[in-house]
Design an enzyme around this catalytic site. Structure first.
Site, PDB file in Angstrom:
ATOM      1  N   HIS A 115       0.822  -1.214   0.000  1.00 49.85           N
ATOM      2  CA  HIS A 115       0.000   0.000   0.000  1.00 49.85           C
ATOM      3  C   HIS A 115       0.856   1.264   0.000  1.00 49.85           C
ATOM      4  O   HIS A 115       0.341   2.369  -0.237  1.00 49.85           O
ATOM      5  CB  HIS A 115      -0.929  -0.017   1.213  1.00 49.85           C
ATOM      6  CG  HIS A 115      -2.115   0.891   1.108  1.00 49.85           C
ATOM      7  ND1 HIS A 115      -2.538   1.454  -0.080  1.00 49.85           N
ATOM      8  CD2 HIS A 115      -2.978   1.360   2.057  1.00 49.85           C
ATOM      9  CE1 HIS A 115      -3.611   2.205   0.137  1.00 49.85           C
ATOM     10  NE2 HIS A 115      -3.878   2.169   1.424  1.00 49.85           N
ATOM     11  N   ASP A 117      -2.336   2.167  -4.339  1.00 48.85           N
ATOM     12  CA  ASP A 117      -3.501   2.588  -3.567  1.00 48.85           C
ATOM     13  C   ASP A 117      -4.667   1.622  -3.749  1.00 48.85           C
ATOM     14  O   ASP A 117      -4.659   0.758  -4.635  1.00 48.85           O
ATOM     15  CB  ASP A 117      -3.923   3.995  -3.981  1.00 48.85           C
ATOM     16  CG  ASP A 117      -2.906   5.053  -3.585  1.00 48.85           C
ATOM     17  OD1 ASP A 117      -2.210   4.859  -2.554  1.00 48.85           O
ATOM     18  OD2 ASP A 117      -2.794   6.066  -4.300  1.00 48.85           O
TER      19      ASP A 117
END
Length: 231
Positions: free
Chosen positions: A201, A205
């Site tokens: 992450h 995204d």
């Protein structure tokens, strides 16, 4: 009282423990899940089997994954000192469970291979993994990984990234389940399979991860990557 069933974290088990810890320490891992109608997978496997080619669902999924990756370069990236670097070729790691160990050797340049080539090369990796004949290049060269728990009752799980890769796809079991047909109203029984995706992450995204998993699901449900002319 001491146990006689201690598993020492040495040898290959120690290497695995070190790699898993490194992955979790260096990345911010986030997982996503979905189900797919696996009818196209089943039909394609049966069709290829009837033509004389023995292949597994994993081979078909690798072909579809490669097709999806073409529009999502960050999911085929590896982290370097300069950042996340998308790779020109798709080197797909195939997780193989061995007694007391787990390896994920790469099928190199999958984008240039036919389905028959993918099946042959994955079978070769599995055979050589069982007799400890994999090369260092194969064990360290993957740019994205597929791990399969389809022979168990697990439907979704959170696979751990093989650092420095940016994505790993988990395959759950396939089972007959109610599914809403294309008309949006009729309930039918279809072979349904769970897909899992873990990404870093820090780099990827949630929105692109959702888009990528959706695209992979669409590739698998359409069966476009399973034709004799694909690859």
């Amino acid at each position: 009282m001491a146990s006689d069933n201690i598993l020492p974290l040495t040898g290959i088990r120690g290497i695995i423990a070190q790699k898993m810890s490194e992955s979790l320490q260096k990345t911010a891992q986030l997982s996503f899940f979905c189900d797919i109608d696996a009818s196209a997978l089943v039909e394609a496997r049966n069709r290829w089997k009837a033509s004389g080619l023995k292949l597994g669902y994993e081979d078909l999924i690798i072909a579809a994954l490669t097709s999806a990756l073409r529009d999502f370069p960050l999911f085929n990236a590896v982290e370097t000192e300069r950042g996340a670097e998308p790779q020109d070729q798709f080197h797909v790691g195939c997780a193989i469970a061995l007694p007391g160990a787990l390896v994920a050797p790469a099928i190199f340049d999958v984008g240039s291979l036919s389905l028959a080539d993918i099946a042959q090369r994955r079978a070769d990796l599995v055979a050589r993994a069982k007799v400890n004949k994999l090369t260092i290049a194969e064990l360290t060269g993957a740019t994205v990984t597929v791990t399969n728990l389809g022979l168990t009752r697990v439907e979704h799980f959170t696979p751990i990234l093989s650092y420095p890769q940016q994505a790993i796809i988990g395959l759950g079991r396939m089972t007959a389940r109610p599914w809403v047909a294309e008309d949006g109203e009729t309930l039918v029984i279809r072979p349904v399979m769970g897909l899992s995706l873990t990404v870093d992450h820090r780099i990827i995204d949630g929105a692109p991860a959702g888009d990528f998993l959706t695209r992979l699901a669409q590739e698998l449900e359409s069966g476009a990557a399973f034709s004799p002319t694909s690859g």
